[in-house]
Scaffold this motif. Structure first.
Motif, PDB file in Angstrom:
ATOM      1  N   LEU A 288      -2.856   5.860  -5.309  1.00 20.20           N
ATOM      2  CA  LEU A 288      -3.427   4.931  -4.323  1.00 20.20           C
ATOM      3  C   LEU A 288      -2.323   4.157  -3.600  1.00 20.20           C
ATOM      4  O   LEU A 288      -2.428   3.884  -2.401  1.00 20.20           O
ATOM      5  N   VAL A 289      -1.261   3.819  -4.318  1.00 18.18           N
ATOM      6  CA  VAL A 289      -0.153   3.103  -3.664  1.00 18.18           C
ATOM      7  C   VAL A 289       0.502   4.003  -2.611  1.00 18.18           C
ATOM      8  O   VAL A 289       0.744   3.576  -1.477  1.00 18.18           O
ATOM      9  N   VAL A 290       0.743   5.250  -2.962  1.00 12.65           N
ATOM     10  CA  VAL A 290       1.372   6.161  -1.994  1.00 12.65           C
ATOM     11  C   VAL A 290       0.414   6.409  -0.824  1.00 12.65           C
ATOM     12  O   VAL A 290       0.826   6.457   0.341  1.00 12.65           O
ATOM     13  N   SER A 291      -0.867   6.515  -1.116  1.00 11.51           N
ATOM     14  CA  SER A 291      -1.846   6.710  -0.042  1.00 11.51           C
ATOM     15  C   SER A 291      -1.833   5.507   0.917  1.00 11.51           C
ATOM     16  O   SER A 291      -1.852   5.662   2.139  1.00 11.51           O
ATOM     17  N   GLU A 292      -1.775   4.322   0.359  1.00 15.37           N
ATOM     18  CA  GLU A 292      -1.719   3.104   1.178  1.00 15.37           C
ATOM     19  C   GLU A 292      -0.435   3.085   2.022  1.00 15.37           C
ATOM     20  O   GLU A 292      -0.459   2.778   3.215  1.00 15.37           O
ATOM     21  N   TYR A 293       0.671   3.430   1.384  1.00 13.24           N
ATOM     22  CA  TYR A 293       1.956   3.495   2.096  1.00 13.24           C
ATOM     23  C   TYR A 293       1.852   4.470   3.274  1.00 13.24           C
ATOM     24  O   TYR A 293       2.261   4.174   4.392  1.00 13.24           O
ATOM     25  N   LEU A 294       1.274   5.641   3.011  1.00  8.63           N
ATOM     26  CA  LEU A 294       1.195   6.655   4.068  1.00  8.63           C
ATOM     27  C   LEU A 294       0.277   6.208   5.205  1.00  8.63           C
ATOM     28  O   LEU A 294       0.494   6.562   6.367  1.00  8.63           O
ATOM     29  N   SER A 295      -0.732   5.401   4.864  1.00  5.07           N
ATOM     30  CA  SER A 295      -1.658   5.003   5.941  1.00  5.07           C
ATOM     31  C   SER A 295      -1.127   3.811   6.741  1.00  5.07           C
ATOM     32  O   SER A 295      -1.486   3.662   7.899  1.00  5.07           O
ATOM     33  N   LYS A 296      -0.241   2.983   6.160  1.00  4.81           N
ATOM     34  CA  LYS A 296       0.206   1.781   6.873  1.00  4.81           C
ATOM     35  C   LYS A 296       1.658   1.849   7.351  1.00  4.81           C
ATOM     36  O   LYS A 296       1.995   1.314   8.397  1.00  4.81           O
ATOM     37  N   ALA A 297       2.506   2.451   6.558  1.00  3.47           N
ATOM     38  CA  ALA A 297       3.941   2.402   6.904  1.00  3.47           C
ATOM     39  C   ALA A 297       4.301   3.535   7.867  1.00  3.47           C
ATOM     40  O   ALA A 297       3.567   4.518   7.993  1.00  3.47           O
TER      41      ALA A 297
END
Ligand SMILES: Cc1ncc(COP(=O)(O)O)c(C=O)c1O
Length: 437
Positions: A291-300
């Motif tokens: 979930l952290v990597v998914s969040e990173y990919l969607s925002k960063a």
């Protein structure tokens, strides 16, 4: 309690006789043994393949972690699916699209690093006595896994354009004539570890044709493909052929290995078995890191971040090649267009493994070529990693390495024909590192 232990095994390990036969191949790899020595701060390590994670702004990761915990903490802390979080699998498709791959999120299986995908894949396919065809040299820790399933690695040579299709044909014919079971071709076509070379487009087509004709599955391992320094490399082999290729990807080099997130993209039937094997091994890959990597990919701006990594590694590679040209001009080496590694060829009189203790004495570490062959090859080669040390450290490291190589060659020349000197003998040799002298 200790008195009641059975009288067997050996002095070091009372359970020595109890291990499964397949553990015979589980010897500590040379890379692993090296980490202990090379991690001393005064040693410039050109040995390990650690990404330079300091080039990733930490706040990007902290921000993603906080958001995940605030929005979906209980899900992040819970077991998840054995195939991986659906949202992340969709995003993995976007990452793979950069390498020309199209596929369905249904066919992606998230694993604990691509290393784990290698393990699961091997578990599915390898029986004792099977043969895995791989480039010579090949990735050391993949070969450790193949050996742990009691398979044999057959190395096919490469040149500066990667695996040689003609040699592949010959090896397949020879193995089949000898009645051997070839289970798959394991290949790192792009920015090869350890050779640093990239398989040309024409050869990708030819090798896929050969494998299709011979009924050999291809395992394409591609951790470095997005880390190119100039032109993009040819598209992944999986972009050409889907039924006959299982593709492995990872976030370790384009984000950070600490997440331990990789994936396999596999034809339906194999994907199904990979999920079952994944569940049997770990129940589910970490929900939190997915979930952290998914969040990173969607925002960063993850594409921009990969570009930053490219710049860092390009500068380091250039520093390494310039230092090699300055200090060891008589040797030859590969010029990678991406990735982490340079493959150096020593004069035939020198043995890279036997020379290593002397190099460590000179405060530089490298990985001997023998680590990357299952058959004792690579004695005159060295893998140099430019990913982790700074350009200045790289220059110092190569200068030290040149002192070691030239020192060995001088001794050889001095004592040539006297029988007095074995070029890589280290007993009794003691001198301070030359840049401290
Ligand atoms: C060729 C290759 N495959 C697989 C791996 C494993 O990477 P990870 O498990 O971090 O995804 C590495 C790591 O260096 C590698 O070089």
């Amino acid at each position: 309690m200790t008195q009641s232990l059975p009288a067997r095994g050996n002095n070091l390990d009372p359970w020595y006789d109890s291990y499964a036969a397949r553990t015979a191949g589980l010897a500590a790899s040379e890379v692993r043994a090296l980490f202990a020595v090379a991690s001393r701060p005064e040693v410039v390590s050109l040995a390990g393949g650690m990404p330079y994670v300091s080039a990733l702004p930490q706040e990007l990761v902290t921000g993603a972690m906080q958001k995940v915990m605030a929005d979906e903490g209980p899900t992040a802390l819970q077991y998840g699916s054995g195939q991986g979080v659906p949202r992340l699998r969709e995003q993995i498709l976007e990452v793979m699209a950069l390498e020309g791959i199209s596929g369905s999120a249904d066919d992606v299986v998230v694993t604990t690093g691509s290393q784990h995908a290698l393990e699961l894949f091997s578990k599915l396919f390898l029986d004792p006595g099977d043969v895995v065809i791989a480039e010579g040299p090949s990735y050391v820790t993949a070969m450790v896994i193949f050996r742990s399933y009691q398979a044999e690695v057959d190395h096919v040579p490469m040149d500066e354009h990667g695996l040689l299709p003609g040699a592949l044909r010959e090896h397949i014919a020879r193995l089949k004539a000898a009645g051997r079971r070839i289970k798959f071709l394991y290949t790192i076509p792009t920015f090869h570890n350890p050779a640093g070379v990239t398989l040309s487009w024409e050869r990708r087509l030819e090798i896929l044709e050969i494998c299709a004709a011979e009924g050999i599955l291809v395992l394409e391992d591609n951790p470095y493909g997005l880390l190119y320094f100039g032109d993009r490399p040819p598209a992944a082999m999986r972009s050409i052929e889907d039924e006959g290729v299982v593709y492995l990807g990872t976030f370790s080099k384009t984000l950070a290995p600490g997440f331990r997130l990789g994936w396999a993209l596999a034809p339906h039937a194999i994907r199904e078995k990979l999920i079952l094997a994944n569940e049997a091994a770990v129940l589910s890959p970490s929900s939190f890191t997915q979930l952290v990597v998914s969040e990173y990919l969607s925002k960063a701006d993850w594409r921009g971040q990969i570009d930053i990594f490219r710049g860092v590694y390009r500068e380091r590679k250039e520093a390494m090649l310039a230092a090699l040209a300055e200090h060891l001009p008589e040797l030859s080496w590969t010029n990678p267009n991406g990735g982490f590694y340079v493959w150096l060829t020593l004069p035939p009189a020198l043995d890279s493994k036997a020379m290593l203790p002397r190099a460590v004495k000179e405060l530089v570490a490298y990985t001997p070529g023998t680590a990357f062959y299952a058959d004792g090859g690579g004695r005159h080669n060295i893998r140099l990693s430019f990913c982790y040390p700074t350009p200045d450290q790289i220059r110092i490291g190569i200068r030290r390495l040149a002192n070691v190589v030239n020192g060995e060659l001088d001794l050889l020349e001095t004592f040539a024909g006297t029988g007095e000197f074995a070029p890589t003998r280290t007993d009794g040799v003691s001198y301070p590192p030359s840049d401290m002298r």
